[in-house]
Enzyme design. Structure first.
Site, short mmCIF file in Angstrom:
data_model
loop_
_atom_site.label_atom_id
_atom_site.label_comp_id
_atom_site.label_asym_id
_atom_site.label_seq_id
_atom_site.Cartn_x
_atom_site.Cartn_y
_atom_site.Cartn_z
CE1 TYR A 140 -3.55 -2.57 0.50
CE2 TYR A 140 -4.65 -0.56 1.19
CZ TYR A 140 -4.71 -1.88 0.77
OH TYR A 140 -5.92 -2.48 0.63
CE LYS A 190 1.36 -17.73 -3.51
NZ LYS A 190 0.43 -18.88 -3.64
CG ASP A 222 -2.61 -20.35 -2.17
OD1 ASP A 222 -2.07 -20.46 -1.05
OD2 ASP A 222 -2.15 -20.89 -3.20
CG ASP A 246 -8.08 -4.65 1.49
OD1 ASP A 246 -8.98 -4.14 2.18
OD2 ASP A 246 -8.07 -4.63 0.24
CG ASP A 250 -13.76 -6.76 2.41
OD1 ASP A 250 -13.56 -6.07 3.43
OD2 ASP A 250 -14.22 -6.30 1.34
C1 IPM Z 1 -10.33 -1.15 4.06
C2 IPM Z 1 -10.62 -0.53 2.72
C3 IPM Z 1 -9.45 0.40 2.37
C4 IPM Z 1 -8.21 -0.45 2.28
C5 IPM Z 1 -9.69 1.22 1.09
C6 IPM Z 1 -10.98 2.02 1.17
C7 IPM Z 1 -8.52 2.11 0.80
O1 IPM Z 1 -10.82 -1.50 1.76
O2 IPM Z 1 -10.22 -0.42 5.06
O3 IPM Z 1 -10.21 -2.37 4.11
O4 IPM Z 1 -7.93 -1.04 1.22
O5 IPM Z 1 -7.48 -0.53 3.26
MG MG Z 2 -10.85 -3.48 2.51
#
Ligand code: IPM
Ligand code: MG
Length: 360
Positions: A140, A190, A222, A246, A250
């Site tokens: 990032y 990885k 993975d 990240d 999710d």
């Molecule tokens: C998160 C989001 C952010 C990230 C984006 C909005 C930049 O997806 O907080 O997970 O990738 O960190």
């Molecule tokens: Mg995210």
């Protein structure tokens, strides 16, 4: 009095932080915690008002506060902007500026909502994991980063960079957290391809020696993605870098069935913390009183726990949320198939939580 900076941001951000503020006010008054809120701009709201997604005065204000409550950033209005000036840059900028390196994303199933998952209830029941994501390093933020359009073939470069100190400090956060949970850490990597992951392996092993009672497993990213949908209950604490974290956070959130329920904390070395729901700005439902404020409200609970060490007050919020769900109150996103009840709006969900707080 301790100052809490509220950064409502965009989309449903202002609606959900407003409810979290109401809840924090009531619970803090009850537990004799003296707080005051100050609002500031971030993301698209800041672009519109000030021409930039994050300004120095806001960073300064946050630095001098006890904790930060953030809503969400982004929306279609700003989608065509270049990466360097988009609303998301405000979020990345504040993480970096405040050194919020440790991102804690708990994913648990609320028993009243277990059926909301796309996975079978018997796979999902009892999921309780914590993703510890490194938040201020890795790909990032690595340099160099650019798109080269000068030659006949366009080329783009990003760099995944970690030093051993960055790896060690996030690993310690994960092991400390595991100590208060089920004593298990899974390091996700990885290392069969990436040198960066090989260094993570080495450093994680070194740090683990200081925590003899905590079990450590290494898992390729993975296969971790696969196991998260196959046997999610096996995970207690997951520790990983920025990009893998990240994606996996999710995934972990979604298998619980309720993205609208999940809070997060991002903590700096000195203890400053930023708290935000895991969900995004949901521009499609913004401004219609349809959003689910519970993730923001639970982010308030994480704030009380981490920034104020107010475990009773945090527990009171969590119990109130559980009671509201058990009583069957639902915003549109968490209504279950076959549940024949009217849904309620964002403000009313806040009302219901406040009602419960009054009786605990
Ligand atoms: C998160 C989001 C952010 C990230 C984006 C909005 C930049 O997806 O907080 O997970 O990738 O960190
Ligand atoms: Mg995210």
């Amino acid at each position: 009095m301790d100052r809490i900076v509220v950064l409502p941001g965009d989309g449903i951000g202002p609606e959900v932080t407003a409810q979290a503020q109401r809840v924090l006010e009531v619970v803090c008054a009850k537990h004799d915690i003296k707080i005051g809120f100050e609002e500031a701009l971030i993301g698209g709201a800041s672009i519109d008002a000030k021409g930039s997604p994050l300004t120095d005065d806001v960073i300064e204000l946050c630095r001098e506060s006890r904790a930060i409550l953030l809503g969400a950033v982004g929306g279609p209005k700003w989608d065509d902007m270049p990466v360097a000036t988009r609303p998301e840059k405000g979020l990345l900028g504040i993480r970096k500026a405040l050194g919020l390196f440790a991102n804690l994303r708990p994913a648990q199933v609320f028993s009243a909502l277990a059926q909301a998952s796309s996975l079978r209830p018997e796979v999902v029941e009892g999921i309780d994991m914590l993703v510890v994501r490194e938040l201020t390093g890795g790909i990032y933020f690595g340099e160099p980063r650019f798109i080269d359009r000068s030659g006949p073939v366009r080329t783009a470069t990003n760099a995944m960079v970690y030093d051993e100190n960055e790896i060690a400090r996030i690993t310690r956060v994960a092991f400390e957290a595991a100590g208060g949970r089920r004593q298990h850490v899974t390091h996700v990597h990885k290392a069969n391809v990436l040198e960066v992951s090989q260094l993570w392996m080495e450093v994680v092993e070194e740090v683990a020696k200081n925590y003899p009672n905590i079990e450590l497993a290494h898992q390729l990213v993975d296969s971790c993605a696969m196991l998260l949908v196959k046997e999610p209950r096996r995970f207690d604490v997951i520790v990983t870098g920025n990009l893998f974290g990240d994606i996996l956070s999710d995934q972990a959130a979604m298998i619980t069935g309720s993205l609208g329920m999940l809070p997060s904390a991002s903590i700096a070395e000195g203890g400053l913390g930023l708290y935000e729901p895991v969900h995004g700005s949901a521009p499609d439902i913004a401004g219609q009183d349809l959003a689910n404020p519970l993730a923001a409200i639970l982010s308030g609970a994480m704030m009380l726990e981490h920034s104020f060490s107010a475990h009773d007050a945090a527990g009171a919020i969590r119990s109130a949320v559980d009671a509201v769900l058990d009583a069957g109150h639902r915003t549109g996103d968490i209504v279950l198939d076959g549940e024949n009840r009217p849904t309620i709006g964002c403000v009313e969900m806040g009302d219901r939580v406040l009602e419960q707080l009054e009786c605990v």
